[in-house]
Write an enzyme that holds these catalytic residues in place. Structure first.
Site, mmCIF file in Angstrom:
data_model
loop_
_atom_site.group_PDB
_atom_site.id
_atom_site.type_symbol
_atom_site.label_atom_id
_atom_site.label_comp_id
_atom_site.label_asym_id
_atom_site.label_seq_id
_atom_site.Cartn_x
_atom_site.Cartn_y
_atom_site.Cartn_z
ATOM 1 N N LYS A 283 -31.701 -154.333 -56.825
ATOM 2 C CA LYS A 283 -30.350 -154.341 -56.284
ATOM 3 C C LYS A 283 -30.336 -155.242 -55.048
ATOM 4 O O LYS A 283 -31.225 -155.153 -54.204
ATOM 5 C CB LYS A 283 -29.924 -152.906 -55.939
ATOM 6 C CG LYS A 283 -28.430 -152.717 -55.871
ATOM 7 C CD LYS A 283 -28.026 -151.267 -55.977
ATOM 8 C CE LYS A 283 -26.512 -151.129 -55.766
ATOM 9 N NZ LYS A 283 -26.032 -149.770 -55.984
ATOM 10 N N GLU A 369 -20.205 -134.902 -62.370
ATOM 11 C CA GLU A 369 -19.157 -134.082 -61.757
ATOM 12 C C GLU A 369 -19.044 -132.720 -62.424
ATOM 13 O O GLU A 369 -18.828 -131.697 -61.759
ATOM 14 C CB GLU A 369 -17.814 -134.822 -61.828
ATOM 15 C CG GLU A 369 -17.692 -136.017 -60.880
ATOM 16 C CD GLU A 369 -18.360 -137.296 -61.383
ATOM 17 O OE1 GLU A 369 -18.802 -137.310 -62.569
ATOM 18 O OE2 GLU A 369 -18.445 -138.265 -60.617
ATOM 19 N N ARG A 397 -13.005 -135.565 -63.968
ATOM 20 C CA ARG A 397 -14.122 -135.366 -64.889
ATOM 21 C C ARG A 397 -14.515 -133.892 -65.010
ATOM 22 O O ARG A 397 -15.136 -133.494 -65.986
ATOM 23 C CB ARG A 397 -15.360 -136.119 -64.383
ATOM 24 C CG ARG A 397 -15.372 -137.587 -64.648
ATOM 25 C CD ARG A 397 -15.954 -137.879 -66.010
ATOM 26 N NE ARG A 397 -15.715 -139.241 -66.414
ATOM 27 C CZ ARG A 397 -16.608 -140.220 -66.338
ATOM 28 N NH1 ARG A 397 -17.802 -139.987 -65.849
ATOM 29 N NH2 ARG A 397 -16.300 -141.419 -66.749
HETATM 30 C C1 LIG Z 1 -17.416 -140.820 -62.620
HETATM 31 C C2 LIG Z 1 -17.853 -141.625 -61.441
HETATM 32 N N1 LIG Z 1 -18.458 -141.021 -60.396
HETATM 33 C C3 LIG Z 1 -18.835 -141.736 -59.335
HETATM 34 C C4 LIG Z 1 -18.621 -143.085 -59.290
HETATM 35 C C5 LIG Z 1 -18.979 -143.881 -58.044
HETATM 36 N N2 LIG Z 1 -20.027 -144.865 -58.309
HETATM 37 C C6 LIG Z 1 -19.768 -146.159 -58.506
HETATM 38 S S1 LIG Z 1 -21.117 -147.072 -58.766
HETATM 39 C C7 LIG Z 1 -22.109 -145.730 -58.601
HETATM 40 C C8 LIG Z 1 -23.596 -145.879 -58.724
HETATM 41 C C9 LIG Z 1 -23.963 -146.473 -60.013
HETATM 42 O O1 LIG Z 1 -25.349 -146.657 -60.055
HETATM 43 P P1 LIG Z 1 -25.960 -147.547 -61.187
HETATM 44 O O2 LIG Z 1 -25.284 -147.263 -62.480
HETATM 45 O O3 LIG Z 1 -27.435 -147.387 -61.151
HETATM 46 O O4 LIG Z 1 -25.548 -149.024 -60.786
HETATM 47 P P2 LIG Z 1 -26.122 -149.937 -59.582
HETATM 48 O O5 LIG Z 1 -25.086 -149.884 -58.511
HETATM 49 O O6 LIG Z 1 -27.432 -149.382 -59.152
HETATM 50 O O7 LIG Z 1 -26.252 -151.274 -60.180
HETATM 51 C C10 LIG Z 1 -21.368 -144.585 -58.333
HETATM 52 C C11 LIG Z 1 -21.922 -143.243 -58.100
HETATM 53 C C12 LIG Z 1 -17.978 -143.676 -60.387
HETATM 54 N N3 LIG Z 1 -17.692 -144.984 -60.410
HETATM 55 N N4 LIG Z 1 -17.611 -142.941 -61.438
#
Ligand SMILES: Cc1ncc(C[n+]2csc(CCOP(=O)(O)OP(=O)(O)O)c2C)c(N)n1
Length: 626
Positions: A283, A369, A397
Site C-alpha cells: 500500500k 458490520e 449492512r
Molecule cells: C461495508 C463497508 N465497510 C467499511 C468500508 C470502509 N472502507 C473503505 S476501504 C476499507 C479498507 C479496505 O481494505 P482492503 O480491501 O484491504 O483495501 P486496501 O485499502 O488495503 O487496498 C474500508 C474498511 C466500506 N467501504 N464498506
C-alpha cells in the site's frame, strides 16, 4: 510547460485498446508514469491515495491482458481504482474527483462502460462478478470476469458467501486478491494471519511437495502448475483454503512486477472455472511517506508532494467524531463494563486513543458490520455495555442484526452512528440519509440526534445508562461550537426543548444540525424553534402543544423525507386528529451525489438560504390572509 513531469506514454493512452497496442516491454514505463501522475494529481485535490498506488501495476496488467470492457473487471470498494480511471479515458478529469459534477469517488456504471459495477461499500465484487459470469453462461458468451478484492474487503462475510457459491458451480471467474496486509488500519483476524503465513512460505514449503503429487493426478492442473512455475515463478498451492473451496489457487505473486503479472494473467485467461490469484502489493507503493504510513495516506487532503506534508485545514472546533472519541475514553475510565466495537473503522470513527488506552475492551472485527452488531448483542447478554461505532451508511449492512439480535431482545447496545446525514466527497454510496427512516420503525429502540457537541456527549452517556438499545446519530465534521460540559448527565428520554419562543404563529421543529442552521430563519420570521432531540420516541406532548398553539409547522431533518421525523410528526398529528399545515424539509427522493457537504446540502435544498426561502413562502399566505 507547467513543470509537471511529461507523460509521453500516458499521452498515447486514452483507452485500454491503446494500452494493449503497446509492446509488453513498455509496460513498466507506463506504470511509472501512471504512478507519477497519481502523486501529482492527488497532491493537488486530495482523495484516496495509498491504495491506488498499490494497484498501479495490477491495473496496467489487467487492462493489458483482458479485453476490457467486454471482459468484465469489477473493483471491490473502488477506492483503489484511480489508476483504472486514468487508463479508461478519465485522466483529464481525475483532478475533479469527488467534487460536484466531477468524477465519482468510486467506479460508477453511469460514468464509464469500463465501470462494470457501482461500488463504495466493500466486499461486493465477487458476488457481482459471479452474477455476470453466470449471466454470460446463460447468454452463451465467452467473456472473462475478474473481481479484484483487497485482503481487508475479504474479511467480510459477503465475500465468503460469494466464494462459497463460486467454488461449487464452476463459473468462469477470476478472483484477484490484492493482499497488502492492510485494511484502512492494519488488517485483522485469522484470515489476515493466514495470508501472512502463506507469504512467509511456511504453508507453501509444507504442502508444496504433497500438492504436486495431488496435481500430477490431474494432468491439466499439473501442466498449468508446471508452466506457472517454469515461466512465471508462480506457485499453485493445492491445500490452501481457497483450493479446498473449489477455486484454483495461484500465487502468491509479486504485484509490482508488471511483466510477471501479465504473463501470469495470460495463462490464467486460458484456464476455465473459478480461479484465485493471490497478488502481493505494498500500500502506498512508490511514494515513500505513504509506504511508511499507509493509514495516514489512505485518503489524505491536498499535500505537498515534495515534502510529503498533508496540508492541514484550520480546525474550527472538535468534530463530532472527536467528541465521541473523547466521551468514550471518559466513559470507559469510569465504567469498566464499557466495550467498544468497530467494523474496520478505527481512524474514521475516532477510536485511536481508546484503542490504545483500553486495548482489552476494544474489538476491531474487520469489515463485518453484521458480526459487529451480533457480537455486541452477545456482550450485552452478559452484562457489558457495548458501544458499536459505525457509519450510518454501513449500518445498512447490519439491519437484521439490529432488529433480530439487539432490539427484539431489548439488549442495551449503544450505536454511535457517525456520518449520519450528507457526507460530501464520498458521495451517493456513503450518504447517511436513510437511518432515521429505517430506525424509527424498530420497537425498543431510542434514537437521539444531537444539535451540538455537548448534546452529543450527553446523549452518548444517556444511551449507555438507558438499559435498552439506543442510537445517537451525528453528522460528519464539526458542530456549531457549543461548550462541552465535562460532567456527564442523562437527558430526559423523549423530550425536546424549545430553543426560541416566537409569536408569528409559525413553529419550526428541527432535528440535529438543522437546529443551528435554522436559528437565523427563526429569528428573522419570529418563529418558535424546537430542538426535537429525539426521532424516537417523539416528544408527543410538546409537538401536540406546539401544533395547537401555532398555525403553521415546519419540520427539518437531514434524512430522506419518507419515514423521517417529519413523517413522525404527521403521523402523530393525524392520530391525534390535529389539523395544521405542515411543510417538511428533508432530503428528496433521490440519491445525492458527491460534492462538498455544502454542495450536498444545497442539492437537497437543505442549505440555510433555500430553507429560509421555502419557509418564508410557506408562511406567506398567513400574512396575505391577515
Ligand atoms: C461495508 C463497508 N465497510 C467499511 C468500508 C470502509 N472502507 C473503505 S476501504 C476499507 C479498507 C479496505 O481494505 P482492503 O480491501 O484491504 O483495501 P486496501 O485499502 O488495503 O487496498 C474500508 C474498511 C466500506 N467501504 N464498506
Amino acid at each position: 510547460m507547467s513543470g509537471h513531469p511529461p507523460y509521453p506514454l500516458l499521452d498515447r493512452i486514452s483507452s485500454p485498446p491503446e494500452l494493449r497496442a503497446l509492446p509488453e516491454s513498455a509496460l513498466p514505463a507506463v506504470a511509472d508514469e501512471l504512478r507519477a501522475f497519481l502523486i501529482q494529481t492527488v497532491s493537488q485535490m486530495g482523495g484516496h491515495f495509498a491504495a491506488g498506488l498499490g494497484t498501479v501495476e495490477l491495473t496496467v496488467a489487467l487492462h493489458y491482458v483482458f479485453d476490457t470492457p467486454d471482459d468484465r473487471l469489477v473493483w471491490d470498494v473502488g477506492h483503489q481504482a484511480y489508476p483504472h480511471k486514468v487508463l479508461t479515458g478519465r485522466r483529464e478529469r481525475l483532478s475533479s474527483i469527488k467534487q460536484k459534477n466531477g468524477l465519482a469517488p468510486f467506479p460508477t456504471r453511469s460514468e464509464s462502460e469500463y465501470d462494470t459495477f457501482g461500488v463504495g461499500h466493500s466486499s461486493t465484487s465477487v458476488s457481482a462478478a459471479l452474477g455476470m459470469a453466470l449471466a454470460d453462461r446463460l447468454q452463451g458468451g465467452h467473456r472473462a470476469h475478474v473481481a479484484v478484492i483487497g485482503d481487508g474487503a475479504m474479511t467480510a462475510g459477503l465475500a465468503f458467501e460469494a466464494l462459497n457459491h463460486a467454488g461449487a458451480i464452476d463459473a468462469n471467474l477470476l478472483v484477484v486478491l490484492n493482499d497488502n496486509d492492510m485494511s484502512i488500519s492494519e488488517n485483522v483476524g485469522a484470515l489476515s494471519n493466514y495470508f501472512a503465513r502463506v507469504l512467509a512460505g511456511r504453508l507453501y514449503q509444507g504442502i508444496r511437495e504433497g500438492g504436486k503429487r495431488v496435481l500430477r493426478r490431474i494432468p491439466a492442473a499439473w501442466e498449468f502448475a508446471r508452466r506457472s512455475e517454469e515461466h512465471l515463478k508462480g506457485m499453485v498451492l493445492p491445500g490452501t483454503m481457497f483450493e479446498e473451496m473449489g477455486l484454483n489457487y495461484i500465487g502468491p505473486v509479486d504485484g509490482h512486477d508488471v511483466i510477471g503479472l501479465v504473463r501470469t494473467l495470460k495463462l490464467i485467461k486460458q484456464a476455465r472455472g473459478p480461479q484465485f490469484l493471490h497478488v502481493v502489493t505494498k500500500k502506498g507503493k512508490g511514494y515513500a511517506p505513504a509506504e511508511a504510513d499507509p493509514i495516514k495516506w489512505h485518503g489524505p487532503g491536498p499535500f505537498d508532494a515534495a515534502k510529503g506534508e498533508i496540508r492541514t485545514e484550520k480546525a474550527s472546533g472538535p468534530t463530532y467524531t472527536q467528541v465521541f472519541g473523547r466521551w468514550l475514553c471518559d466513559a470507559a475510565e469510569r465504567d469498566p463494563s464499557i466495550v467498544a466495537i468497530t467494523p474496520a473503522m478505527r481512524e474514521g470513527s475516532g477510536l485511536v486513543e481508546y484503542s490504545k488506552r483500553y486495548a482489552d475492551r476494544y474489538y476491531d472485527v474487520g469489515i463485518a458490520e453484521q458480526h459487529a452488531i451480533t457480537l455486541a448483542a452477545g456482550l450485552a447478554c452478559e452484562g457489558l455495555k457495548p458501544v458499536v461505532a459505525i457509519y450510518s451508511s454501513f449500518l445498512q449492512r447490519g439491519y437484521d442484526q439490529l432488529i433480530h439480535d439487539v432490539a427484539l431482545q431489548d439488549l442495551p447496545v449503544t450505536f454511535a452512528l457517525d456520518r449520519a446525514g450528507l457526507v460530501g466527497g464520498d458521495g451517493a454510496t456513503h450518504q447517511g440519509m436513510f437511518d432515521l427512516s429505517f430506525l424509527r420503525c424498530i420497537p425498543n429502540l431510542t434514537v437521539m440526534v444531537p444539535a451540538d457537541e455537548n448534546e452529543c456527549r450527553q446523549m452518548l452517556h444517556t444511551a449507555t445508562q438507558l438499559g435498552h438499545p439506543a442510537v445517537v446519530r451525528y453528522p460528519r465534521g464539526a458542530g456549531p461550537g457549543a461548550e462541552i460540559v465535562q460532567e456527564l448527565s442523562s437527558i430526559p428520554i423523549g423530550k425536546g426543548v424549545i430553543v426560541r419562543q416566537g409569536s408569528s404563529g409559525l413553529a419550526i421543529l428541527a432535528l440535529g444540525p438543522m437546529v443551528s442552521l435554522l436559528a437565523a430563519t427563526a429569528e428573522h420570521l419570529d418563529a418558535t424553534l424546537v430542538n426535537l432531540r429525539f426521532a424516537k420516541p417523539l416528544d408527543r406532548e410538546l409537538v401536540l402543544d406546539i401544533a395547537t398553539h401555532h398555525n403553521h409547522l415546519v419540520t427539518a431533518e437531514e434524512n430522506v423525507l419518507q419515514g423521517g421525523v417529519g413523517s413522525a410528526v404527521l403521523e402523530l398529528l393525524a392520530d391525534a386528529g390535529v389539523s395544521v399545515p405542515v411543510l417538511r424539509l428533508g432530503i428528496p427522493d433521490s440519491f445525492i451525489e458527491h460534492g462538498s457537504r455544502n454542495d450536498n446540502l444545497a442539492s437537497a435544498g437543505l442549505d440555510a438560504a433555500t430553507m429560509h426561502e421555502r419557509i418564508a413562502a410557506f408562511r406567506a399566505p398567513l400574512f396575505q390572509r391577515a
